[in-house]
Design an enzyme around this catalytic site. Structure first.
Site, mmCIF file in Angstrom:
data_model
loop_
_atom_site.group_PDB
_atom_site.id
_atom_site.type_symbol
_atom_site.label_atom_id
_atom_site.label_comp_id
_atom_site.label_asym_id
_atom_site.label_seq_id
_atom_site.Cartn_x
_atom_site.Cartn_y
_atom_site.Cartn_z
ATOM 1 N N SER A 109 -8.193 -16.113 5.786
ATOM 2 C CA SER A 109 -6.916 -16.408 5.146
ATOM 3 C C SER A 109 -7.046 -17.535 4.120
ATOM 4 C CB SER A 109 -5.869 -16.731 6.209
ATOM 5 O OG SER A 109 -4.594 -16.872 5.649
ATOM 6 N N ASP A 249 -2.370 -17.219 -1.579
ATOM 7 C CA ASP A 249 -3.459 -17.837 -0.830
ATOM 8 C C ASP A 249 -4.660 -16.903 -0.790
ATOM 9 O OD1 ASP A 249 -2.503 -15.943 0.964
ATOM 10 O OD2 ASP A 249 -2.681 -17.251 2.710
ATOM 11 N N ASP A 251 -5.977 -14.647 1.242
ATOM 12 C CA ASP A 251 -5.818 -13.227 1.542
ATOM 13 C C ASP A 251 -4.504 -12.665 1.008
ATOM 14 O OD1 ASP A 251 -4.364 -14.712 3.398
ATOM 15 O OD2 ASP A 251 -4.637 -13.272 5.012
ATOM 16 N N ASP A 253 -1.240 -13.181 1.458
ATOM 17 C CA ASP A 253 -0.013 -12.891 2.202
ATOM 18 C C ASP A 253 0.974 -14.059 2.141
ATOM 19 O OD1 ASP A 253 -1.410 -14.626 3.857
ATOM 20 O OD2 ASP A 253 -1.203 -13.410 5.668
#
Length: 457
Positions: A109, A249, A251, A253
């Site tokens: 992430s 960010d 990833d 999301d």
């Protein structure tokens, strides 16, 4: 202990690459997930049914994916490999297709480049976390559980992008978006895998920043929740005279939003504006917000026809509550925004479309839209590192015993002119404070009272 327990978090698995997160772990995870689905969830995999595998751009991700896939294939289950992807695209793929029975994405992430990990998702899009099966998967991995199959699974490459675009463009008509000037900071994360094509379909002039995926994050940490990571975006918006700035960010999301003056739009009000767009479409419905979101948002939504309720922090909690309560939208202070029209999932692509549509149809500047919503003084999230978190939380409960208190997620202390949210971090020795008040003086007073309790003053 074969694998360190602390890398198994509330909602995913995450740790240091090659030290805590290893290819061996990836193969064992693939095996364990298949066993979990068969033994704990009662899945019977038939011909054509597969697990979805995707990854981010971190340098350690290809080796992890290779071993993860091997663990699944040798367990007799097929894989649909979607390659480089965002978390929203990955989750959509798990939820949208009947033959896909869930999946695993290799990603850490928004964490820095030295980290990696795994997000595990069921076929309905719900994540596997500490209350929904992750401890059982950890147990199977520690035990080395593996049942070799008589028939090996097969791997196919799969591209879900066209179906993903069709879903989100059915919700926001690109013909209703006017020519806009936008600056987009992808933070060298995964946003380009969906946004390059999406932006090409819109009448917008885009200044792209850090769009090349790079797992070393050479420009800044890919975490728009940290305001310092938005400085380049703010500067470029001012330099170019853009209508707004948008960030994602690692990833993709989680989002960040900057108005035409270069000011960061607080998370509460970014979510509020999107919620209002959805209300224009649906006229009514249940909308959720976490305890840290400005209560001005709740008041705005209710005034415009929504019913509202509070939800626990964390995407696993929010997605579950959305499904159970049939909510149409949810906003989280971490700038994860959730859409019932996309299987109760986050979609930064859809969020971008909504902001472009808001500016195109309102005839106003972004600052003119969000600032009138900000009717109260909000602290943002303030973290305190403490050793005995339970003792601190008990002292806080005693300190604010005269307040109306909710224990939905930590403590929410509510007074007529202010509220205080106190939560323990799921992953660090921290307690997190968010407060809001009718006046700046009241807000400062409550923050000082919390600090006094924590420091033992």
């Amino acid at each position: 202990m074969k694998y360190p327990a602390h890398v198994f978090k509330a909602y995913d698995i995450r740790g240091l690459s090659d030290v805590e997160i290893t290819p061996e772990m990836a193969r064992d995870l693939g095996r364990a997930f298949v066993l979990f689905l068969r033994e704990k969830m009662g899945y019977v995999f038939t011909s054509g049914q597969r697990l979805v595998i995707g990854r981010d751009m971190r340098t350690s991700s290809p080796a992890l994916v290779a071993e993860l896939i091997e663990g699944i294939l040798e367990s007799g289950v097929g894989v649909a490999d979607i390659g480089l992807c965002t978390t929203p695209l990955f989750n959509f793929t798990c939820a949208h297709y009947n033959d896909f029975m869930g999946g695993i994405m290799v990603t850490a992430s928004h964490n820095p480049g030295e980290f990696n990990g795994f997000k595990i998702t069921m076929k309905d899009g719900l994540p596997v976390g500490e209350t929904t099966g992750l401890p059982e998967i950890y147990f199977l991995m520690e035990r080395g559980s593996h049942v070799p199959a008589d028939t090996r699974g097969d791997r196919v490459e799969f591209n879900p992008c066209e179906d993903y675009y069709a879903r989100i463009f059915a919700l926001v008509d690109p013909k209703e978006i006017k020519p806009l000037k936008v600056v987009f900071d992808a933070g060298n994360g995964m946003a380009s895998t969906t946004f390059d094509e999406l932006l090409a379909k819109l009448p917008v002039q885009v200044e792209k920043m850090y769009f090349n995926p790079d797992g070393n994050f050479p420009n800044h940490e890919a975490n728009p929740l940290k305001t310092e990571t938005l400085r380049d975006l703010q500067r470029k918006v001012r330099e170019t005279g853009a209508d707004f700035g948008f960030a994602t960010d690692g990833d993709a999301d989680r989002i960040g939003l900057v108005d035409e003056t270069g000011e960061i739009v607080p998370a509460s009000f970014a979510g509020a504006m999107v919620g209002m767009e959805i209300l224009k479409q649906k006229k009514s419905g249940l909308m959720l917000y976490d305890p840290r979101v400005s209560h001005a948002v709740r008041e705005l939504w209710e005034k415009n026809g929504a019913t509202t309720d509070m939800c626990k922090v964390g995407h696993a909690n929010i997605k579950k509550m959305m499904k159970e309560r049939k909510a149409i939208f949810a906003a989280e202070l971490s700038l994860h925004l959730y859409y019932s029209d996309v299987y109760d999932l986050e979609s930064s692509d859809l969020s971008f479309l909504y902001f472009a549509h808001i500016l195109s149809t309102s005839g106003k500047k972004l600052s003119e839209l969000w600032k009138p919503i900000q009717t109260k003084f909000h602290s943002g999230e303030i973290n305190f590192r403490v050793e005995d978190r339970e003792a601190v939380m008990e002292r806080l409960r005693e300190k604010f015993s005269d307040a109306k208190t909710s224990t939905l997620d930590g403590f929410l202390f509510e007074y007529t002119d202010c509220w205080i949210s106190m939560r323990m971090s799921n992953t660090e020795p921290l307690v997190r404070l968010v407060a809001e008040a009718d006046t700046a003086e009241m807000l400062a007073e409550k923050i000082a009272e919390v600090e006094g309790v924590i420091k033992g003053v």
